[in-house]
Design a protein around this motif. Structure first.
Motif, mmCIF file in Angstrom:
data_model
loop_
_atom_site.group_PDB
_atom_site.id
_atom_site.type_symbol
_atom_site.label_atom_id
_atom_site.label_comp_id
_atom_site.label_asym_id
_atom_site.label_seq_id
_atom_site.Cartn_x
_atom_site.Cartn_y
_atom_site.Cartn_z
ATOM 1 N N UNK A 83 20.015 2.856 18.002
ATOM 2 C CA UNK A 83 19.348 2.084 16.956
ATOM 3 C C UNK A 83 18.761 3.012 15.895
ATOM 4 N N UNK A 84 18.122 4.110 16.333
ATOM 5 C CA UNK A 84 17.522 5.042 15.374
ATOM 6 C C UNK A 84 18.592 5.728 14.528
ATOM 7 N N UNK A 85 19.760 5.991 15.106
ATOM 8 C CA UNK A 85 20.828 6.643 14.345
ATOM 9 C C UNK A 85 21.308 5.769 13.191
ATOM 10 N N UNK A 86 21.090 4.463 13.314
ATOM 11 C CA UNK A 86 21.502 3.557 12.235
ATOM 12 C C UNK A 86 20.589 3.661 11.021
ATOM 13 N N UNK A 87 19.355 4.159 11.206
ATOM 14 C CA UNK A 87 18.416 4.290 10.080
ATOM 15 C C UNK A 87 18.979 5.240 9.027
ATOM 16 N N UNK A 88 19.008 4.754 7.799
ATOM 17 C CA UNK A 88 19.504 5.587 6.714
ATOM 18 C C UNK A 88 21.005 5.549 6.558
ATOM 19 N N UNK A 89 21.716 5.010 7.556
ATOM 20 C CA UNK A 89 23.168 4.926 7.490
ATOM 21 C C UNK A 89 23.607 3.511 7.130
ATOM 22 N N UNK A 90 23.217 2.546 7.978
ATOM 23 C CA UNK A 90 23.597 1.148 7.735
ATOM 24 C C UNK A 90 22.411 0.277 7.393
ATOM 25 N N UNK A 91 21.205 0.756 7.655
ATOM 26 C CA UNK A 91 20.005 -0.039 7.392
ATOM 27 C C UNK A 91 18.808 0.885 7.272
ATOM 28 N N UNK A 92 17.766 0.392 6.610
ATOM 29 C CA UNK A 92 16.510 1.147 6.516
ATOM 30 C C UNK A 92 15.440 0.551 7.405
ATOM 31 N N UNK A 93 15.791 -0.463 8.209
ATOM 32 C CA UNK A 93 14.795 -1.092 9.073
ATOM 33 C C UNK A 93 15.472 -1.586 10.334
ATOM 34 N N UNK B 299 7.098 9.038 12.065
ATOM 35 C CA UNK B 299 8.102 9.807 12.784
ATOM 36 C C UNK B 299 8.859 10.665 11.782
ATOM 37 N N UNK B 300 8.876 11.971 12.018
ATOM 38 C CA UNK B 300 9.612 12.868 11.144
ATOM 39 C C UNK B 300 11.108 12.667 11.257
ATOM 40 N N UNK C 199 11.098 5.418 5.280
ATOM 41 C CA UNK C 199 10.393 5.580 4.010
ATOM 42 C C UNK C 199 11.141 6.609 3.152
ATOM 43 N N UNK C 200 11.292 6.284 1.868
ATOM 44 C CA UNK C 200 12.026 7.164 0.942
ATOM 45 C C UNK C 200 11.130 7.555 -0.230
ATOM 46 N N UNK C 201 11.476 8.675 -0.907
ATOM 47 C CA UNK C 201 10.731 9.091 -2.083
ATOM 48 C C UNK C 201 11.316 8.397 -3.317
ATOM 49 N N UNK C 202 10.817 8.770 -4.491
ATOM 50 C CA UNK C 202 11.261 8.118 -5.720
ATOM 51 C C UNK C 202 12.735 8.373 -6.009
ATOM 52 N N UNK C 203 13.295 9.419 -5.423
ATOM 53 C CA UNK C 203 14.727 9.716 -5.591
ATOM 54 C C UNK C 203 15.568 9.124 -4.477
ATOM 55 N N UNK C 204 14.944 8.228 -3.678
ATOM 56 C CA UNK C 204 15.629 7.555 -2.570
ATOM 57 C C UNK C 204 16.052 8.512 -1.460
ATOM 58 N N UNK D 182 0.832 -1.205 0.000
ATOM 59 C CA UNK D 182 0.000 0.000 0.000
ATOM 60 C C UNK D 182 0.871 1.260 0.000
ATOM 61 N N UNK D 183 1.926 1.254 0.805
ATOM 62 C CA UNK D 183 2.801 2.424 0.880
ATOM 63 C C UNK D 183 3.508 2.667 -0.447
ATOM 64 N N UNK D 184 3.953 1.584 -1.117
ATOM 65 C CA UNK D 184 4.612 1.748 -2.414
ATOM 66 C C UNK D 184 3.659 2.376 -3.419
ATOM 67 N N UNK D 185 2.413 1.856 -3.455
ATOM 68 C CA UNK D 185 1.440 2.423 -4.398
ATOM 69 C C UNK D 185 1.144 3.878 -4.071
ATOM 70 N N UNK D 186 1.015 4.192 -2.793
ATOM 71 C CA UNK D 186 0.673 5.550 -2.388
ATOM 72 C C UNK D 186 1.760 6.535 -2.805
ATOM 73 N N UNK D 187 3.023 6.168 -2.581
ATOM 74 C CA UNK D 187 4.105 7.085 -2.958
ATOM 75 C C UNK D 187 4.110 7.359 -4.458
ATOM 76 N N UNK D 188 3.944 6.290 -5.248
ATOM 77 C CA UNK D 188 3.976 6.462 -6.698
ATOM 78 C C UNK D 188 2.807 7.318 -7.181
ATOM 79 N N UNK D 189 1.596 7.014 -6.643
ATOM 80 C CA UNK D 189 0.419 7.751 -7.094
ATOM 81 C C UNK D 189 0.452 9.204 -6.646
ATOM 82 N N UNK D 190 0.952 9.448 -5.442
ATOM 83 C CA UNK D 190 1.029 10.839 -4.983
ATOM 84 C C UNK D 190 1.981 11.647 -5.849
ATOM 85 N N UNK D 191 3.111 11.034 -6.214
ATOM 86 C CA UNK D 191 4.079 11.755 -7.034
ATOM 87 C C UNK D 191 3.485 12.103 -8.391
#
Length: 695
Positions: free
Chosen positions: A451-461, A407-408, A485-490, A134-143
């Motif tokens: 753990x949160x600092x690792x998001x986007x650095x070494x892992x996305x989950x 979470x922002x 969560x990332x946009x179409x440009x990652x 659902x999230x993948x479809x939503x990002x694509x359709x919103x863009x």
């Protein structure tokens, strides 16, 4: 003590099984340090359809082979080393099961066994897959929607049924002479010329109250400097799934630019041919006053009806439409011939088209109609898919049975569902106002933050178990699964956190651990835990500097209490003796009930003299306790104590030391009871292997 004393059945096994059965779709298997099974229970293990009736005491490998799970043996061995592991695997009944392996420790933190807890996570896995899709479809359709909306050549706006603007594009803002931020939340009536208010209100009311789904209105907007801007408004009503008005979309064309457009028509005609070559799905046609095709650009070899630019010249407008569609298009073309603008949308199976019509001016007079036809099938499908995906996402998010949080990138909550509010005790507004990690337990903040600092650095989950502080002050254990969560440009957009309350699971683990290590009648350590503590002491204190003493204590003439007063009185006596012993031993001493009326104490830092003093203290405490009397004449209760001084025991193991202390205790009984005896064997003498036959 006589050998015919009949002990009550130990209730530990029954209590463990009853507790496990109270948790549906779960299972527990525990073993001791020797890899002997101590407990197998729960619905998931019953699903293995094994014919093992009493697995307790069996070799763990044999039980796992019966369960067809022998590959898990290494995970239990890892748990005995003090480590924790997790494993997700399919189960025999088609479910997906999470297996957690971990150590069982005694009160001193020594690993005494291993435990595996099986939990059915089938529903969570299915929910996660659906949510990700659902999230993948939503990002694509919103863009796609944002691109189409913002790049529209005409002014575009979305308003609520009461006329409040919720979104406009830059062209609309330019027409009315205001910024986009100023317009959002503004009523359309506030932008309308006073003389056009009544007609504008009637126009929107007709759309909402059952009139045409789309319509046009020529009106004037008033800019902040007082300038009136004539415009043609094409509005369409959008209904929700239940058929109720949801919002109104409008396209606005600035009619003040008409004269400039007429002067530039010929130049635009030349440019049009170049543009159409790069705009698939767009056709521009010029019609005369009779609505016959004068010229056309944009028809190619892939036209579904086989039309070409040459084949349609001279044809009448009605040749291309059924009567119903012609009735929609023809008035819009006539409006353009009259100097206005026309707009129409046509929907047929598998294709949607949009038409914009404007007067074609030559030498200052209208000589025909210039119409732009666009195939908007993909755009409309994208809009519908976006709306569907948005509704599905909101439903999945808001109604999820576990906590859901957006979470922002600054760590603050931007959206929360009801479940997370229930877990934390805070309202959504309160959670959004909190600083990052504000309600995380102080002892866990550093771990969670890392753990949160690792998001986007070494892992996305990441997945982390930690404690939070409930709004009412209680401590709650939660498991958080967080995905970036990332946009179409990652590029990172926000983090989606799924939070589950696992407090009951943690309590369940603690209860199982306590039940495996403690005697259910007295609350003291049981024999297995005491032997483990003794073995650990020997492993760390063995040698020339070894200190410590071992005591085995037995209630004198306990059988008489059971025979004369009953087993309930006997149980009460054992509990009282345990209480007195606990209050007369030190915090670093290890006190346990070995079984029946027999107790043991490990004095880790005592020598012979210290042991004599402690033994005398315990004998006196039991003898003089006013609550410890029984039978006719209220006879006092006494103990017989056997002592083994570890420094005098050579290299004896834990089992031999207990046997020596046990024999010394029987020597005390033989010597008249209510006394203690110290094992006198020298380190060179052979150790005893059993108590006397008369015991």
């Amino acid at each position: 003590m006589s050998t015919d004393v009949r002990e009550e059945p130990h209730p530990l096994q029954t209590t463990q099984a009853t507790l496990v059965r109270s948790f549906p779709r779960a299972g527990v298997l525990t073993c001791d340090a020797e890899l002997k099974v101590t407990l197998v229970e729960g619905e998931l293990y019953r699903a293995r359809e094994t014919d093992i009736v009493r697995p307790a005491g069996q070799c763990l490998r044999a039980v796992l082979e019966t369960f067809e799970m022998v590959e898990h043996l290494a995970l239990y061995e890892t748990a005995l080393d003090g480590e924790q592991r997790e494993l997700v695997q399919p189960w025999v009944d088609g479910a997906t099961v999470l297996l957690r392996f971990g150590p069982l420790r005694d009160g001193d933190g020594v690993v005494t066994g291993a435990v595996s807890v099986a939990t059915d996570i089938t529903a969570q896995c299915r929910t996660q897959v659906a949510r990700d899709e659902t999230l993948d479809r939503l990002r694509a359709e919103r863009t796609r929607f944002r691109t189409a909306f913002q790049s529209a050549a005409a002014g575009s706006a979305i308003a609520t049924p009461d006329g409040t603007l919720v979104e406009v594009n830059a062209t609309y803002a330019r027409i009315v002479g205001r910024s986009i931020d100023e317009l959002v939340g503004t009523k359309v009536a506030a932008l309308t010329h006073p003389d056009d208010l009544a007609e504008t209100a009637a126009y929107f009311r007709a759309c909402i109250e059952g009139g045409e789904a789309s319509a046009q209105l020529e009106k004037r907007f008033v800019r902040p400097d007082g300038t009136a801007v004539p415009a043609l408004v094409s509005a369409a009503l959008v209904r929700d799934a239940d058929g109720a008005p949801a919002y109104v979309t409008a396209q606005v064309i600035d009619l003040s630019a008409r004269q400039a457009a007429e002067r530039d028509a010929r130049v635009a005609r030349q440019r049009q041919r170049l543009i159409l070559e790069s705009l698939p799905g767009t056709v521009v046609a010029l019609y005369d006053h009779a609505l016959q095709v004068v010229d056309v650009e944009g028809l190619g070899p892939d036209d579904p009806d086989g039309h070409t630019d040459a084949s349609v010249r001279g044809a009448h407008l009605s040749d291309f439409f059924n009567p119903g569609d012609f009735a929609v298009v023809e008035p819009q073309m006539r409006a353009a011939l009259a100097g206005g603008h026309g707009h129409a949308e046509l929907h047929s199976p598998g294709a949607d088209f949009e038409m914009e019509a404007a007067p074609f001016v030559e030498d200052g007079r209208i000589t025909g109609v210039l119409a732009v036809w666009r195939n908007v099938t993909a755009r409309n499908e994208a809009d519908r898919a976006r709306r569907d995906a948005d509704r599905q996402l909101r439903a999945a998010f808001d109604n999820a049975p576990i906590g859901m949080v957006m979470v922002g990138l600054d760590g603050r909550f931007t959206r929360c569902n009801a479940a997370i509010c229930q877990i934390t005790g805070h309202t959504a507004a309160e959670l959004s106002a909190l600083e990052p990690f504000a309600f995380v337990h102080p002892d866990d903040v550093q771990h969670v933050a890392s753990q949160f600092l690792a998001l986007g650095e070494t892992t996305d989950s990441i997945s982390v178990e930690h404690r939070i502080i409930h709004a009412h002050g209680a401590t709650v254990w939660v498991q958080a699964q967080v995905t970036l969560m990332r946009d179409d440009d990652e590029q990172p957009l926000y983090a989606l956190a799924q939070v589950a309350d696992i407090s009951e699971f943690r309590i369940f683990e603690d209860r199982l651990r306590h039940m495996a290590d403690h005697d259910s009648l007295t609350g003291l350590l049981n024999r297995r835990s005491f032997e483990s503590a003794l073995a650990a002491h020997l492993a760390t204190r063995r040698g020339a500097t070894n200190r410590g003493a071992l005591m085995v204590l037995d209630i004198d003439q306990f059988k008489t209490v059971n025979d004369t007063l009953g087993h309930r009185a006997g149980d009460g006596l054992i509990q009282r003796v345990a209480t007195v012993l606990a209050s007369n031993t030190r915090q670093d001493d290890t006190l346990a009930r070995l079984g029946g009326d027999e107790f043991a104490v490990l004095l880790p830092n005592a020598d012979r003299a210290d042991a004599d003093v402690v033994a005398g203290k315990l004998l006196h405490a039991i003898r003089e306790d006013p609550a410890l009397t029984h039978g006719p004449g209220r006879r006092r209760v006494t103990l017989s104590i056997g002592v083994c001084v570890l420094a005098e025991a050579g290299s004896d193991g834990a089992e031999d030391l207990l046997a020596r202390a046990d024999l010394a205790m029987y020597e005390a009984k033989d010597g008249g009871r209510d006394r203690h005896r110290v094992s006198t064997r020298t380190p060179t003498q052979a150790g005893p292997t059993s108590r006397p036959a008369w015991s």
